[in-house]
Scaffold this motif. Structure first.
Motif, short mmCIF file in Angstrom:
data_model
loop_
_atom_site.label_atom_id
_atom_site.label_comp_id
_atom_site.label_asym_id
_atom_site.label_seq_id
_atom_site.Cartn_x
_atom_site.Cartn_y
_atom_site.Cartn_z
N LYS A 79 1.26 3.50 -1.27
CA LYS A 79 2.45 3.33 -1.39
C LYS A 79 2.39 2.12 -1.46
O LYS A 79 3.74 1.29 -1.36
CB LYS A 79 2.70 4.33 -1.06
CG LYS A 79 2.88 5.36 -2.00
CD LYS A 79 3.51 6.89 -1.91
CE LYS A 79 3.03 8.01 -2.27
NZ LYS A 79 3.81 9.22 -2.41
N GLU A 90 4.01 -5.98 -5.39
CA GLU A 90 5.51 -5.85 -6.22
C GLU A 90 6.41 -6.57 -6.09
O GLU A 90 7.45 -7.45 -6.13
CB GLU A 90 6.48 -4.18 -5.85
CG GLU A 90 5.57 -4.18 -7.30
CD GLU A 90 6.47 -2.16 -7.42
OE1 GLU A 90 7.54 -1.89 -6.55
OE2 GLU A 90 5.57 -0.94 -7.96
N LYS A 118 1.30 -1.05 -2.35
CA LYS A 118 2.35 -1.64 -3.62
C LYS A 118 3.36 -1.77 -4.10
O LYS A 118 3.65 -2.68 -4.88
CB LYS A 118 1.89 -0.18 -4.90
CG LYS A 118 2.32 -0.86 -6.01
CD LYS A 118 2.72 1.02 -6.39
CE LYS A 118 2.63 1.26 -8.13
NZ LYS A 118 4.16 1.90 -8.86
#
Length: 156
Positions: free
Chosen positions: A69, A76, A72
């Motif tokens: 997580k 981003e 990610k």
């Protein structure tokens, strides 16, 4: 003593994170705080720290979940250095799970990115972990080469 303090600090971080991420349903205002909290870099760091805590607690699957997580989120927002460190964290978890092939894949990604960003500490982590992965796989020549590069880089 340092490890106890580190675990205590990580416990505080996990409690605050769980609060902010609405894991305590009785606290209705936590959702509002969560909506106002937009700093993904901070959240990515928190997720990686939670992953590290789960790893230290012997729960590698939960550790990987949180580290992915965090990875990610860092991807981003374009935080390449953070992505390299996230890959290193994931690689270390795979090594502790005795999965050197998976570790090697993510560690090579970390190394590639950390070379682009000139992130020496991330490179050092990747090289030493790659040496461990290669050793576990029986690739002693590659393990030695990675350890040699690690030593040269550390001493530079």
């Amino acid at each position: 003593m340092k490890s106890i303090l580190k675990i205590f600090i990580l416990c505080i971080i996990i409690i605050v994170t769980l609060f902010l991420w609405n894991e305590f349903p009785d606290l209705s205002f936590s959702k509002k705080i969560n909506e106002e909290l937009t700093n993904k870099n901070y959240l990515a760091t928190v997720h990686n720290n939670i992953g590290e805590l789960y790893q230290q607690m012997g729960e590698p699957e939960k550790a990987l979940e949180y580290c992915f997580k965090g990875l990610k989120m860092r991807s981003e927002i374009g935080d390449k250095s953070g992505v390299a460190y996230s890959y290193n964290n994931i690689g270390m978890i795979y090594l502790k799970q005795k999965n050197p092939t998976a570790a090697k894949n993510v560690l090579q990604s970390s190394l590639s990115i950390s070379k682009q960003t000139h992130e020496k500490p991330a490179m050092l982590e990747a090289y030493t972990a790659l040496a461990t992965a290669d050793s576990m796989l029986g690739n002693y020549k590659d393990a030695f080469a990675h350890q040699k590069i690690y030593t040269a880089l550390k001493d530079s």
